[in-house]
Design a protein around this motif. Structure first.
Motif, PDB file in Angstrom:
ATOM      1  N   GLN A  90       0.820  -1.207   0.000  1.00 43.37           N
ATOM      2  CA  GLN A  90       0.000   0.000   0.000  1.00 43.37           C
ATOM      3  C   GLN A  90       0.856   1.259   0.000  1.00 43.37           C
ATOM      4  OE1 GLN A  90      -2.792   0.102   3.237  1.00 43.37           O
ATOM      5  NE2 GLN A  90      -3.407   2.221   2.877  1.00 43.37           N
ATOM      6  N   SER A  91       1.974   1.221   0.715  1.00 46.18           N
ATOM      7  CA  SER A  91       2.818   2.409   0.853  1.00 46.18           C
ATOM      8  C   SER A  91       4.014   2.408  -0.098  1.00 46.18           C
ATOM      9  CB  SER A  91       3.301   2.543   2.302  1.00 46.18           C
ATOM     10  OG  SER A  91       3.916   1.345   2.745  1.00 46.18           O
ATOM     11  N   PHE A  92       3.920   1.636  -1.172  1.00 47.78           N
ATOM     12  CA  PHE A  92       4.848   1.654  -2.311  1.00 47.78           C
ATOM     13  C   PHE A  92       6.216   1.035  -2.013  1.00 47.78           C
ATOM     14  CE2 PHE A  92       2.699   6.033  -2.609  1.00 47.78           C
ATOM     15  CZ  PHE A  92       1.492   5.490  -3.037  1.00 47.78           C
ATOM     16  N   HIS A  93       6.892   1.466  -0.937  1.00 51.67           N
ATOM     17  CA  HIS A  93       8.215   0.947  -0.565  1.00 51.67           C
ATOM     18  C   HIS A  93       9.252   1.098  -1.682  1.00 51.67           C
ATOM     19  CE1 HIS A  93       7.173  -0.473   3.373  1.00 51.67           C
ATOM     20  NE2 HIS A  93       6.238  -1.282   2.927  1.00 51.67           N
ATOM     21  N   LEU A  94       9.235   2.250  -2.330  1.00 49.60           N
ATOM     22  CA  LEU A  94      10.270   2.547  -3.320  1.00 49.60           C
ATOM     23  C   LEU A  94      11.520   3.070  -2.605  1.00 49.60           C
ATOM     24  CD1 LEU A  94       8.134   4.359  -6.056  1.00 49.60           C
ATOM     25  CD2 LEU A  94       8.731   1.930  -5.921  1.00 49.60           C
ATOM     26  N   ILE A  95      12.670   2.900  -3.232  1.00 46.51           N
ATOM     27  CA  ILE A  95      13.923   3.415  -2.674  1.00 46.51           C
ATOM     28  C   ILE A  95      14.058   4.877  -3.097  1.00 46.51           C
ATOM     29  CG2 ILE A  95      16.429   3.147  -2.624  1.00 46.51           C
ATOM     30  CD1 ILE A  95      15.943   0.181  -3.374  1.00 46.51           C
ATOM     31  N   PRO A  96      14.018   5.819  -2.150  1.00 41.77           N
ATOM     32  CA  PRO A  96      13.926   7.244  -2.503  1.00 41.77           C
ATOM     33  C   PRO A  96      15.125   7.784  -3.269  1.00 41.77           C
ATOM     34  CG  PRO A  96      14.304   6.981  -0.146  1.00 41.77           C
ATOM     35  CD  PRO A  96      14.003   5.625  -0.682  1.00 41.77           C
ATOM     36  N   THR A  97      16.293   7.173  -3.100  1.00 38.55           N
ATOM     37  CA  THR A  97      17.507   7.677  -3.766  1.00 38.55           C
ATOM     38  C   THR A  97      17.713   7.062  -5.145  1.00 38.55           C
ATOM     39  OG1 THR A  97      18.798   5.974  -2.636  1.00 38.55           O
ATOM     40  CG2 THR A  97      18.665   8.150  -1.585  1.00 38.55           C
ATOM     41  N   MET A  98      16.763   6.265  -5.600  1.00 38.08           N
ATOM     42  CA  MET A  98      16.863   5.645  -6.918  1.00 38.08           C
ATOM     43  C   MET A  98      15.771   6.174  -7.833  1.00 38.08           C
ATOM     44  SD  MET A  98      17.711   1.618  -6.316  1.00 38.08           S
ATOM     45  CE  MET A  98      19.293   1.081  -5.664  1.00 38.08           C
ATOM     46  N   THR A  99      16.073   6.277  -9.111  1.00 39.81           N
ATOM     47  CA  THR A  99      15.075   6.676 -10.101  1.00 39.81           C
ATOM     48  C   THR A  99      14.061   5.553 -10.286  1.00 39.81           C
ATOM     49  OG1 THR A  99      16.302   5.752 -11.966  1.00 39.81           O
ATOM     50  CG2 THR A  99      16.803   8.042 -11.324  1.00 39.81           C
ATOM     51  N   ALA A 100      12.988   5.869 -11.002  1.00 36.88           N
ATOM     52  CA  ALA A 100      11.978   4.851 -11.302  1.00 36.88           C
ATOM     53  C   ALA A 100      12.604   3.656 -12.006  1.00 36.88           C
ATOM     54  CB  ALA A 100      10.871   5.458 -12.168  1.00 36.88           C
ATOM     55  N   LEU A 101      13.457   3.933 -12.978  1.00 36.96           N
ATOM     56  CA  LEU A 101      14.106   2.861 -13.724  1.00 36.96           C
ATOM     57  C   LEU A 101      14.979   2.005 -12.810  1.00 36.96           C
ATOM     58  CD1 LEU A 101      14.535   1.641 -16.568  1.00 36.96           C
ATOM     59  CD2 LEU A 101      16.550   3.126 -16.776  1.00 36.96           C
ATOM     60  N   GLU A 102      15.726   2.653 -11.933  1.00 40.91           N
ATOM     61  CA  GLU A 102      16.613   1.919 -11.024  1.00 40.91           C
ATOM     62  C   GLU A 102      15.812   1.101 -10.022  1.00 40.91           C
ATOM     63  OE1 GLU A 102      20.397   5.043 -11.056  1.00 40.91           O
ATOM     64  OE2 GLU A 102      18.738   5.324  -9.655  1.00 40.91           O
ATOM     65  N   PRO A 137      11.174   9.021  -6.712  1.00 38.52           N
ATOM     66  CA  PRO A 137       9.845   8.918  -6.106  1.00 38.52           C
ATOM     67  C   PRO A 137       9.268  10.245  -5.624  1.00 38.52           C
ATOM     68  CG  PRO A 137      11.180   7.062  -5.433  1.00 38.52           C
ATOM     69  CD  PRO A 137      12.080   7.972  -6.222  1.00 38.52           C
ATOM     70  N   ALA A 138      10.097  11.104  -5.020  1.00 35.57           N
ATOM     71  CA  ALA A 138       9.605  12.382  -4.502  1.00 35.57           C
ATOM     72  C   ALA A 138       9.114  13.306  -5.614  1.00 35.57           C
ATOM     73  CB  ALA A 138      10.696  13.074  -3.695  1.00 35.57           C
ATOM     74  N   GLN A 139       9.504  13.028  -6.846  1.00 36.47           N
ATOM     75  CA  GLN A 139       9.089  13.845  -7.979  1.00 36.47           C
ATOM     76  C   GLN A 139       7.821  13.313  -8.648  1.00 36.47           C
ATOM     77  OE1 GLN A 139      12.954  13.354  -9.963  1.00 36.47           O
ATOM     78  NE2 GLN A 139      13.258  15.572  -9.794  1.00 36.47           N
ATOM     79  N   MET A 140       7.245  12.247  -8.077  1.00 34.34           N
ATOM     80  CA  MET A 140       6.072  11.629  -8.668  1.00 34.34           C
ATOM     81  C   MET A 140       4.880  11.656  -7.718  1.00 34.34           C
ATOM     82  SD  MET A 140       7.728   8.329 -10.660  1.00 34.34           S
ATOM     83  CE  MET A 140       8.838   7.839  -9.327  1.00 34.34           C
ATOM     84  N   SER A 141       3.691  11.599  -8.272  1.00 35.53           N
ATOM     85  CA  SER A 141       2.469  11.537  -7.462  1.00 35.53           C
ATOM     86  C   SER A 141       2.339  10.151  -6.841  1.00 35.53           C
ATOM     87  CB  SER A 141       1.253  11.819  -8.337  1.00 35.53           C
ATOM     88  OG  SER A 141       1.061  10.758  -9.274  1.00 35.53           O
ATOM     89  N   GLY A 142       1.386  10.007  -5.910  1.00 34.41           N
ATOM     90  CA  GLY A 142       1.149   8.708  -5.297  1.00 34.41           C
ATOM     91  C   GLY A 142       0.770   7.648  -6.320  1.00 34.41           C
ATOM     92  N   GLY A 143      -0.084   8.035  -7.268  1.00 36.45           N
ATOM     93  CA  GLY A 143      -0.489   7.093  -8.302  1.00 36.45           C
ATOM     94  C   GLY A 143       0.680   6.656  -9.164  1.00 36.45           C
ATOM     95  N   GLU A 144       1.570   7.591  -9.475  1.00 34.63           N
ATOM     96  CA  GLU A 144       2.749   7.256 -10.279  1.00 34.63           C
ATOM     97  C   GLU A 144       3.700   6.352  -9.501  1.00 34.63           C
ATOM     98  OE1 GLU A 144       3.179  11.110 -13.257  1.00 34.63           O
ATOM     99  OE2 GLU A 144       3.874  11.275 -11.174  1.00 34.63           O
ATOM    100  N   GLN A 145       3.849   6.635  -8.207  1.00 33.32           N
ATOM    101  CA  GLN A 145       4.705   5.773  -7.394  1.00 33.32           C
ATOM    102  C   GLN A 145       4.150   4.350  -7.320  1.00 33.32           C
ATOM    103  OE1 GLN A 145       6.416   7.437  -3.669  1.00 33.32           O
ATOM    104  NE2 GLN A 145       5.328   9.313  -4.219  1.00 33.32           N
ATOM    105  N   GLN A 146       2.832   4.226  -7.224  1.00 36.05           N
ATOM    106  CA  GLN A 146       2.258   2.880  -7.201  1.00 36.05           C
ATOM    107  C   GLN A 146       2.431   2.180  -8.543  1.00 36.05           C
ATOM    108  OE1 GLN A 146       1.960   0.466  -5.414  1.00 36.05           O
ATOM    109  NE2 GLN A 146       0.033   0.637  -4.285  1.00 36.05           N
ATOM    110  N   ARG A 147       2.422   2.936  -9.621  1.00 36.21           N
ATOM    111  CA  ARG A 147       2.692   2.337 -10.934  1.00 36.21           C
ATOM    112  C   ARG A 147       4.123   1.801 -11.001  1.00 36.21           C
ATOM    113  NH1 ARG A 147      -0.155   5.612 -15.871  1.00 36.21           N
ATOM    114  NH2 ARG A 147      -2.110   6.141 -14.840  1.00 36.21           N
ATOM    115  N   VAL A 148       5.057   2.553 -10.444  1.00 30.61           N
ATOM    116  CA  VAL A 148       6.444   2.068 -10.396  1.00 30.61           C
ATOM    117  C   VAL A 148       6.511   0.787  -9.567  1.00 30.61           C
ATOM    118  CG1 VAL A 148       8.800   2.579  -9.642  1.00 30.61           C
ATOM    119  CG2 VAL A 148       7.407   4.388 -10.688  1.00 30.61           C
TER     120      VAL A 148
END
Length: 228
Positions: A90-102, A137-148
């Motif tokens: 639910q909370s995405f768990h993306l790595i903030p220091t990495m780009t979407a691709l990374e 991630p900080a440059q993207m909306s919540g919906g975009e982060q969930q897409r990643v």
């Protein structure tokens, strides 16, 4: 694909042992989509985590693709998830220091995939983010982060896809888009999909819904039954 036999889960709390799951027996065949529903605190997310080996059952047996998850150590579980499972939180768990691709390429690199970044770019394109590969991630909306997060889970082409409230942090319109993408990824990779949701609309799209109450299976509804 997944077989649980008399699974229980208890955790140590400040007030003593807390019983989370009680004698869960459940079978999920290949390519089925199952929605886990029920009130807050009923054990839905805990059951999903047990299915993925992210939480170890304290009793019973959890079989996935013929492998006993309850008998594996942490390293073996991590390898199994890397090779066979995708998980969406639910909370995405993306790595903030990495780009979407990374973010999407990292699990592929860990798995030794030679074309990790090419495949990551392909998955981001599939969720409509081909133009956002270099964004953080900080440059993207919540919906975009969930897409990643969806692209990251789908990139290894998992046999089993687990999703814990994938639309829970999103507005209705964005949540509907994520639903469509989630089911599209399932169809694209032929994955078995198990998801936790409070969304009636999302649950109704599943082949089967399983309701939990107080850590116990309460009832099951198949889509064909609901349509009658």
């Amino acid at each position: 694909m997944l077989d649980l036999k008399d699974v229980s889960l208890s955790l140590d709390g400040n007030a003593g042992v807390v019983e989370i799951l009680h004698g869960i027996t459940l079978s999920v065949p290949e390519r089925e989509t199952v929605g886990l529903v029920g009130p807050s605190g009923s054990g839905k997310s805990s059951l999903l985590m047990v299915m993925g080996g992210l939480e170890r059952a304290t009793g019973g047996e959890v079989m996935a693709l013929g492998h006993d998850l309850t008998a594996m150590d942490e390293d073996a579980l991590a390898r199994f998830r890397r090779e066979h499972m995708g998980v969406v939180f639910q909370s995405f768990h993306l790595i903030p220091t990495m780009t979407a691709l990374e973010n999407v390429a990292t699990p592929l690199e860990l798995a030794g995939v030679a074309d990790a970044f090419d495949r990551a770019a392909e998955e981001l394109e599939a969720v409509g983010l081909g133009h956002r590969t270099g964004h953080y991630p900080a440059q993207m909306s919540g919906g975009e982060q969930q897409r990643v997060a969806l692209a990251r889970a789908a990139a290894p082409r998992p046999d089993i896809l687990l999703a814990d409230e994938p639309t829970g942090n999103l507005d209705a319109a964005t949540g509907e888009q994520i639903m469509d993408l989630l089911f599209g990824l399932r169809d694209r990779h032929g994955s078995t999909l198990i998801l936790v949701t409070h969304s009636r609309e999302l649950a109704e799209r599943c082949d089967r819904t399983i309701r939990l109450v107080d850590g116990r299976l309460s009832e099951e509804t198949r889509r064909a039954e609901a349509a009658e």
